[in-house]
Design a protein around this motif. Sequence first.
Motif, short mmCIF file in Angstrom:
data_model
loop_
_atom_site.label_atom_id
_atom_site.label_comp_id
_atom_site.label_asym_id
_atom_site.label_seq_id
_atom_site.Cartn_x
_atom_site.Cartn_y
_atom_site.Cartn_z
N SER A 214 -49.45 16.94 -30.18
CA SER A 214 -49.99 15.67 -30.67
C SER A 214 -50.53 15.82 -32.09
O SER A 214 -51.22 16.79 -32.40
N GLY A 215 -50.19 14.86 -32.94
CA GLY A 215 -50.73 14.85 -34.30
C GLY A 215 -49.97 15.71 -35.30
O GLY A 215 -50.37 15.82 -36.45
N THR B 7 -44.10 11.29 -35.18
CA THR B 7 -43.93 9.84 -35.30
C THR B 7 -43.87 9.42 -36.76
O THR B 7 -43.08 8.55 -37.14
N THR B 8 -44.69 10.05 -37.59
CA THR B 8 -44.69 9.69 -39.02
C THR B 8 -43.32 10.00 -39.63
O THR B 8 -42.79 9.21 -40.42
P1 ATP Z 1 -48.44 12.04 -31.13
O1 ATP Z 1 -47.56 12.90 -30.27
O2 ATP Z 1 -49.88 12.11 -30.71
O3 ATP Z 1 -47.95 10.65 -31.31
P2 ATP Z 1 -47.38 12.81 -33.73
O4 ATP Z 1 -46.89 14.21 -33.83
O5 ATP Z 1 -46.36 11.76 -33.56
O6 ATP Z 1 -48.48 12.73 -32.58
P3 ATP Z 1 -48.25 11.33 -36.01
O7 ATP Z 1 -48.48 10.07 -35.22
O8 ATP Z 1 -47.09 11.39 -36.89
O9 ATP Z 1 -48.25 12.57 -35.01
O10 ATP Z 1 -49.57 11.61 -36.83
C1 ATP Z 1 -49.71 12.71 -37.71
C2 ATP Z 1 -51.10 12.71 -38.30
O11 ATP Z 1 -51.27 11.58 -39.15
C3 ATP Z 1 -52.21 12.62 -37.26
O12 ATP Z 1 -53.26 13.46 -37.67
C4 ATP Z 1 -52.62 11.17 -37.32
O13 ATP Z 1 -53.97 11.05 -36.97
C5 ATP Z 1 -52.38 10.81 -38.78
N1 ATP Z 1 -52.00 9.39 -38.94
C6 ATP Z 1 -50.91 8.78 -38.42
N2 ATP Z 1 -50.83 7.49 -38.80
C7 ATP Z 1 -51.90 7.27 -39.61
C8 ATP Z 1 -52.40 6.14 -40.35
N3 ATP Z 1 -51.74 4.98 -40.34
N4 ATP Z 1 -53.52 6.30 -41.06
C9 ATP Z 1 -54.16 7.49 -41.10
N5 ATP Z 1 -53.77 8.59 -40.45
C10 ATP Z 1 -52.65 8.50 -39.70
#
Ligand code: ATP
Length: 359
Positions: free
Chosen positions: A46-47, A51-52
Amino acid sequence: MAEKRDMVQIDSLEKYFGEDKERVHVLKGVTLNIPEGSLYTFLGPSGCGKTTTLRCVAGLERPDPTNKRPIGMVFQSYAIWPHMTVAENVAYPLTIQRRPKDEVKRRVGDVLKIVGLDGLEDRPAPKLSGGQQQRVAFARALINEPKVMLLDEPLSNLDAKLRVQMRSEIKALQRRTNITTIFVTHDQAEALAISDQIAVMHGGVLLEVGAPHQLYSRPTRRFTATFLGLTNLIDGKIVELAGDGQQGKIQTKKGLLSFIPAPGLKKDQAAVISIRPENIPLHKVKPQGLENILEGTVKEAIFMGDAYQCKVAIGDDLLAVHTHPFNAVSPGEKFICSSIRQAVTVFPRMIGKVLMNRY
Ligand code: ATP
């Protein structure tokens, strides 16, 4: 056979969120190429930025060409509309494009057949099971004939049994349609089961990419080894690299162990060994001709049906060992463990904070 071309290319992707002191560096130079027609998974905790990265592919993080990209998306909450029937939900992307009614009907029929929901056109959405709702979401994403499908943890709202069933369905669906698909998950078993290739991410960094079997059995990063399943890690120092990279020896406090070196390792380097529990057979008598032999005493043996999950004490340390259930194993028994060198993976040991951050 002709090389498959890449359908998605990402080159040195950087992403920050927030401003000034709050600024967070979320993606740190992510570079990857996704071959046409493949099922490609972003896997990581997670994080880590999965997703980004996906949202950058979709154009959702940069508004300019978003609606021109030929993509279909299915999210964790699959957002089908409760006041609509199955057919109305699936038709929605075409309805807003004001496509002619007979074309909409034909295309809805086609995609419902692909996802196995034909016959349920008039069923109201709330009267569907979780798995059927998920299939409606797929059908709606497919109806625009996307070149790329983006699936963001699409199974995480389903119960365990349905998840397993639906992942086979997604794989079969992807094979049938041959649409390049990016699948986001933090579940390593799901990633191993479904993917052609897996990109392992951690802390905004893409650590390594490989086919499931390759990443599981010959990871090049310690993080990959531990994230993809249970493994034993033993510290040591590489004392020999020979035979054109076919043989290495590492000195550990358990003795001298043999391994097949990955490129880039160096003699005298501090290193860590990874051996998976299922690659350590237990022997009653010392086997002839086997390598990497360690003597131990079983401390714990849990019968799991398909295996005994054991903890075997080797000196002061415990080794996780999974054995075939054919031979009963009990605590207190002495065994000789072995492991072929092909099952021993060695990574450089990172020491200090800076190196630790590079995994
Ligand atoms: P998960 O499995 O929990 O969805 P992930 O690997 O998909 O996690 P992301 O959602 O891409 O992770 O997030 C990566 C980092 O960017 C995290 O630390 C998150 O808190 C931060 N983050 C994501 N979107 C935003 C936003 N719109 N504003 C600020 N921080 C963000």
